[in-house]
Enzyme design. Structure first.
Site, PDB file in Angstrom:
ATOM      1  N   ASP A 172       0.860  -1.180   0.000  1.00 50.42           N
ATOM      2  CA  ASP A 172       0.000   0.000   0.000  1.00 50.42           C
ATOM      3  C   ASP A 172       0.903   1.239   0.000  1.00 50.42           C
ATOM      4  O   ASP A 172       1.381   1.652  -1.055  1.00 50.42           O
ATOM      5  CB  ASP A 172      -0.888  -0.108   1.255  1.00 50.42           C
ATOM      6  CG  ASP A 172      -2.000   0.913   1.301  1.00 50.42           C
ATOM      7  OD1 ASP A 172      -2.677   1.097   0.286  1.00 50.42           O
ATOM      8  OD2 ASP A 172      -2.195   1.520   2.367  1.00 50.42           O
ATOM      9  N   LYS A 206      -0.861  -1.611  -4.745  1.00 50.46           N
ATOM     10  CA  LYS A 206      -1.712  -0.422  -4.944  1.00 50.46           C
ATOM     11  C   LYS A 206      -0.811   0.762  -5.258  1.00 50.46           C
ATOM     12  O   LYS A 206      -0.525   1.576  -4.367  1.00 50.46           O
ATOM     13  CB  LYS A 206      -2.464  -0.105  -3.644  1.00 50.46           C
ATOM     14  CG  LYS A 206      -3.678  -0.936  -3.340  1.00 50.46           C
ATOM     15  CD  LYS A 206      -4.301  -0.357  -2.051  1.00 50.46           C
ATOM     16  CE  LYS A 206      -5.433  -1.184  -1.531  1.00 50.46           C
ATOM     17  NZ  LYS A 206      -5.793  -0.757  -0.152  1.00 50.46           N
ATOM     18  N   ASP A 236      -7.073  -9.443   5.432  1.00 56.08           N
ATOM     19  CA  ASP A 236      -8.174  -9.253   6.387  1.00 56.08           C
ATOM     20  C   ASP A 236      -8.690  -7.830   6.473  1.00 56.08           C
ATOM     21  O   ASP A 236      -8.046  -6.884   6.044  1.00 56.08           O
ATOM     22  CB  ASP A 236      -7.691  -9.639   7.796  1.00 56.08           C
ATOM     23  CG  ASP A 236      -6.745  -8.580   8.374  1.00 56.08           C
ATOM     24  OD1 ASP A 236      -5.779  -8.211   7.686  1.00 56.08           O
ATOM     25  OD2 ASP A 236      -6.992  -8.106   9.498  1.00 56.08           O
TER      26      ASP A 236
HETATM   27  P1  IMP Z   1       1.881  -0.469   3.765  1.00 51.92           P
HETATM   28  O1  IMP Z   1       2.906  -0.436   4.855  1.00 51.92           O
HETATM   29  O2  IMP Z   1       1.045   0.767   3.762  1.00 51.92           O
HETATM   30  O3  IMP Z   1       2.460  -0.764   2.398  1.00 51.92           O
HETATM   31  O4  IMP Z   1       0.853  -1.575   4.150  1.00 51.92           O
HETATM   32  C1  IMP Z   1       1.072  -2.879   3.915  1.00 51.92           C
HETATM   33  C2  IMP Z   1       0.163  -3.757   4.741  1.00 51.92           C
HETATM   34  O5  IMP Z   1      -1.100  -3.145   4.994  1.00 51.92           O
HETATM   35  C3  IMP Z   1      -0.159  -5.012   3.981  1.00 51.92           C
HETATM   36  O6  IMP Z   1       0.764  -6.012   4.265  1.00 51.92           O
HETATM   37  C4  IMP Z   1      -1.543  -5.362   4.476  1.00 51.92           C
HETATM   38  O7  IMP Z   1      -1.441  -6.186   5.614  1.00 51.92           O
HETATM   39  C5  IMP Z   1      -2.154  -4.048   4.851  1.00 51.92           C
HETATM   40  N1  IMP Z   1      -3.060  -3.556   3.778  1.00 51.92           N
HETATM   41  C6  IMP Z   1      -2.823  -2.628   2.835  1.00 51.92           C
HETATM   42  N2  IMP Z   1      -3.868  -2.441   2.013  1.00 51.92           N
HETATM   43  C7  IMP Z   1      -4.819  -3.289   2.454  1.00 51.92           C
HETATM   44  C8  IMP Z   1      -6.150  -3.602   2.001  1.00 51.92           C
HETATM   45  O8  IMP Z   1      -6.695  -3.064   1.008  1.00 51.92           O
HETATM   46  N3  IMP Z   1      -6.807  -4.544   2.710  1.00 51.92           N
HETATM   47  C9  IMP Z   1      -6.271  -5.170   3.797  1.00 51.92           C
HETATM   48  N4  IMP Z   1      -5.040  -4.931   4.240  1.00 51.92           N
HETATM   49  C10 IMP Z   1      -4.313  -3.995   3.583  1.00 51.92           C
END
Ligand code: IMP
Ligand code: MG
Length: 181
Positions: free
Chosen positions: A105, A133, A161
């Site tokens: 994300d 994303k 989840d």
């Molecule tokens: P980041 O650190 O923002 O890249 O987030 C990564 C983590 O957030 C992922 O490993 C997921 O566990 C969680 N995550 C990000 N987007 C989603 C989503 O759309 N649904 C559920 N979990 C998400």
């Protein structure tokens, strides 16, 4: 009877589509890591289904290990703070590591993990993620194996989840907005 399938607005990727995509990623890993000491590091808990299906496509010798981190709590937005809840069981010094992640994300979690694992001197360190994303990215992350790019919706299923629910859906879907907004 309650049925979690009713909470899904739209199915993005079916079981069959996921299987084909993961087969392709597995093939590439078999080709790229032939003769190398490979360790797949799954990030709990979101990567469990991807990890177990991917492992079944890998035909070269490899090890598996897991880490658990937390950055979200029970909200749908990242807190920006990453905590290690479970560290590796094995030493990775001199080995070829692939981090297996469910979804990228903002990139905050992986940036932290890359830095953390790099400090243990693996021979190489790469990322395999099922979903990406790109619109939401805050930190540039170099992903070697990526399944699908997804739009900026809240995604659940196939290990992923919302507040610990929906991991058991066998497909990837968009959660109905009224359930988390
Ligand atoms: P980041 O650190 O923002 O890249 O987030 C990564 C983590 O957030 C992922 O490993 C997921 O566990 C969680 N995550 C990000 N987007 C989603 C989503 O759309 N649904 C559920 N979990 C998400
Ligand atoms: Mg995760």
């Amino acid at each position: 009877m309650q049925n979690i399938n009713n909470d899904i607005k739209e199915i993005l990727y079916s079981q069959e589509q996921l299987k084909d995509k993961i087969k392709e990623i597995g093939k590439n890993i078999n080709r790229d890591y032939e003769g190398k000491d490979l360790v797949l590091v799954g990030i709990l808990k979101g990567s469990v289904m991807f990890m177990s299906d991917l492992l079944r496509e890998i035909t070269i010798p490899c090890q598996m290990d897991f880490m658990a981190v937390s950055s979200y709590g029970n909200s749908t937005e990242t807190s920006g703070v990453v905590r290690i809840l479970k560290d590796l069981d094995f030493q990775i010094k001199g080995k070829h590591i692939i981090i297996v992640e469910d979804i990228i994300d903002t990139g905050i979690t992986l940036k932290y993990l890359m830095k953390y694992l790099k400090s243990r001197n693996p021979k190489s360190l790469e990322i395999a993620c099922l979903l990406n994303k790109p619109e939401r990215r805050e930190i540039e992350i170099d992903v070697k194996y990526s399944g699908y790019n997804v739009p900026d919706y809240f995604i659940v299923g196939y290990g992923i989840d919302f507040a610990e629910k929906y991991r058991n859906l066998p497909y990837i879907g968009i959660l109905k907005e009224e359930l988390y907004k």
